[in-house]
Design a protein around this motif. Sequence first.
Motif, short mmCIF file in Angstrom:
data_model
loop_
_atom_site.label_atom_id
_atom_site.label_comp_id
_atom_site.label_asym_id
_atom_site.label_seq_id
_atom_site.Cartn_x
_atom_site.Cartn_y
_atom_site.Cartn_z
N GLY A 109 107.56 55.84 -67.31
CA GLY A 109 107.87 57.27 -67.30
C GLY A 109 109.04 57.66 -68.17
O GLY A 109 109.37 58.84 -68.26
N GLY A 110 109.68 56.70 -68.83
CA GLY A 110 110.80 57.01 -69.71
C GLY A 110 112.06 57.41 -68.98
O GLY A 110 112.88 58.17 -69.51
N PHE A 111 112.26 56.89 -67.76
CA PHE A 111 113.47 57.22 -67.01
C PHE A 111 114.69 56.54 -67.65
O PHE A 111 114.58 55.44 -68.21
N ALA A 112 115.82 57.20 -67.54
CA ALA A 112 117.04 56.68 -68.17
C ALA A 112 117.48 55.37 -67.53
O ALA A 112 118.06 54.51 -68.22
N LEU A 113 117.23 55.20 -66.24
CA LEU A 113 117.68 54.01 -65.54
C LEU A 113 116.64 53.65 -64.48
O LEU A 113 116.19 54.51 -63.72
N VAL A 114 116.24 52.37 -64.46
CA VAL A 114 115.35 51.86 -63.42
C VAL A 114 116.10 50.78 -62.67
O VAL A 114 116.49 49.76 -63.24
N VAL A 115 116.33 51.03 -61.38
CA VAL A 115 117.06 50.10 -60.53
C VAL A 115 116.05 49.34 -59.67
O VAL A 115 115.28 49.94 -58.92
N GLY A 116 116.06 48.01 -59.77
CA GLY A 116 115.22 47.19 -58.91
C GLY A 116 116.01 46.72 -57.70
O GLY A 116 117.17 46.33 -57.82
N LEU A 138 113.06 42.44 -63.24
CA LEU A 138 113.57 42.67 -64.59
C LEU A 138 112.44 42.62 -65.61
O LEU A 138 112.37 43.46 -66.52
N HIS A 139 111.55 41.67 -65.47
CA HIS A 139 110.42 41.53 -66.40
C HIS A 139 109.50 42.75 -66.32
O HIS A 139 108.89 43.15 -67.32
N SER A 140 109.40 43.36 -65.14
CA SER A 140 108.53 44.53 -64.97
C SER A 140 109.16 45.81 -65.49
O SER A 140 108.48 46.83 -65.59
N GLY A 141 110.47 45.76 -65.81
CA GLY A 141 111.09 46.94 -66.42
C GLY A 141 112.37 47.42 -65.81
O GLY A 141 112.92 48.44 -66.25
N ALA A 142 112.90 46.72 -64.81
CA ALA A 142 114.17 47.15 -64.22
C ALA A 142 115.31 46.92 -65.21
O ALA A 142 115.37 45.89 -65.89
N ASP A 143 116.22 47.89 -65.28
CA ASP A 143 117.42 47.74 -66.12
C ASP A 143 118.46 46.88 -65.40
O ASP A 143 119.15 46.07 -66.03
N ILE A 144 118.58 47.09 -64.09
CA ILE A 144 119.49 46.31 -63.26
C ILE A 144 118.79 45.99 -61.95
O ILE A 144 117.86 46.70 -61.54
N VAL A 145 119.22 44.91 -61.30
CA VAL A 145 118.66 44.52 -60.01
C VAL A 145 119.82 44.32 -59.04
O VAL A 145 120.81 43.65 -59.37
N VAL A 146 119.70 44.90 -57.85
CA VAL A 146 120.71 44.73 -56.80
C VAL A 146 120.03 44.24 -55.53
O VAL A 146 118.84 44.46 -55.33
N ARG A 147 120.80 43.59 -54.68
CA ARG A 147 120.26 43.17 -53.39
C ARG A 147 120.33 44.30 -52.37
O ARG A 147 119.49 44.39 -51.48
N ASP A 148 121.34 45.15 -52.50
CA ASP A 148 121.53 46.27 -51.58
C ASP A 148 122.12 47.42 -52.38
O ASP A 148 122.97 47.21 -53.25
N LEU A 149 121.70 48.64 -52.08
CA LEU A 149 122.14 49.78 -52.87
C LEU A 149 123.60 50.15 -52.65
O LEU A 149 124.17 50.92 -53.42
N ALA A 150 124.22 49.58 -51.63
CA ALA A 150 125.66 49.79 -51.45
C ALA A 150 126.43 49.22 -52.65
O ALA A 150 127.58 49.62 -52.88
N GLU A 151 125.83 48.32 -53.41
CA GLU A 151 126.48 47.77 -54.60
C GLU A 151 126.73 48.84 -55.65
O GLU A 151 127.55 48.64 -56.56
N LEU A 152 126.03 49.97 -55.56
CA LEU A 152 126.17 51.04 -56.55
C LEU A 152 127.14 52.13 -56.09
O LEU A 152 127.27 53.17 -56.73
N VAL A 153 127.82 51.88 -54.97
CA VAL A 153 128.80 52.82 -54.46
C VAL A 153 130.19 52.23 -54.63
O VAL A 153 130.43 51.06 -54.30
N GLY A 154 131.12 53.04 -55.12
CA GLY A 154 132.47 52.57 -55.37
C GLY A 154 133.20 52.20 -54.09
O GLY A 154 132.84 52.63 -52.99
#
Length: 257
Positions: free
Chosen positions: A215-222, A236-252
Motif C-alpha cells: 500500500g505504500g505506507f511510510a512505515l510498516v511495523v511488524g 522483515l522479509h515480508s516487508g516490515a521496516d522494523i520488528v518489535v516484540r511489544d509495542l511499548a518499545e515504541l513509547v518513550g
Amino acid sequence: MRRPGTRADLGEELAPALHDIRAVVFDTDGVITDSARVHAAAWKTAFDAFLRAHPPDDPALRRPFDVRDDYLRHVDGKSRLDGAAAFLASRGLDTSDATVRAVAADKERLFTERLRAHGVDAYPGTVRLVRALRRAQVPVAAASASRHAGELLDHAGVSDLFDVLVDGGEAARLRLPGKPRPDLFLEAVRRLGVPAARAAVVEDALAGVSAGRNGGFALVVGVDRAATGDSGDRLLHSGADIVVRDLAELVGAGETQ
C-alpha cells in the motif's frame, strides 16, 4: 522554548521512527487484542476434524493443523474463506466453494463460542502506544479482516481509543480484496484523512505486513510476539521496516499510563 502540550512536545513520547507519522493503522487480532490464539484454536479444531473425516492421499499431509506454522503461513491476517481455502490447498484437499464455506462456518461457530465464553484482553503495550499517539494528536484506526473486530474491541474495553474501525463486514460491503492486497488499510487511512505515504501500519501477520508494504505506507511495523525461530526475519522479509516484540518499545521512557 516550546509551550508544554504542543504536538512537538507530546511527540517526544514516541520512538523516532514515528516522529514524522501522521496516522497509524493497527491490525486487531494479535496486535490490539490477544485474540489470535482464540482464532488459531478454533481453526485447529475445525481443520483437524476435516482432516480426520477426509484424510489426504499423501500420508505426509495428514498431520494435524499446527497452530504456529500452519496458522502463520495460511490463515493469519486473511478472511475466513481465504484462510480455509489456503490451508485446504496446502494439504491437497477439496477447495470447492461448498467445502471452503463449510469449514469456515465451523471455525466461525467455534470462535464465537470461545469468544463469548472467555472474552479477550487488550495488550497493555498497545494501549500505551495508542494513548501516546492520541496525546500527540496522531489519529489511529483499527482494521481487521474479521467481522468480529468491533466485538473484540468492546470485550477488551478499548473501542473508544480508536477514531476509525474498518472490519470484515465493511470490507465485504465495500468489496475490498483481502490481504496481502492493501485495500483494507488504505480505506482506514482514507477515513482518517491521511495519505498512506504519511501513515504507518502495525501488523503481526505476514500477509498483513505485505499489505502494508504493497500500500505504500511510510512505515510498516511488524509485531513478533513469539520471537522464536525465524519469525522476526519472516516479518522483515515480508516487508516490515522494523520488528518489535511489544509495542511499548515504541513509547518513550517518559510516557505514563
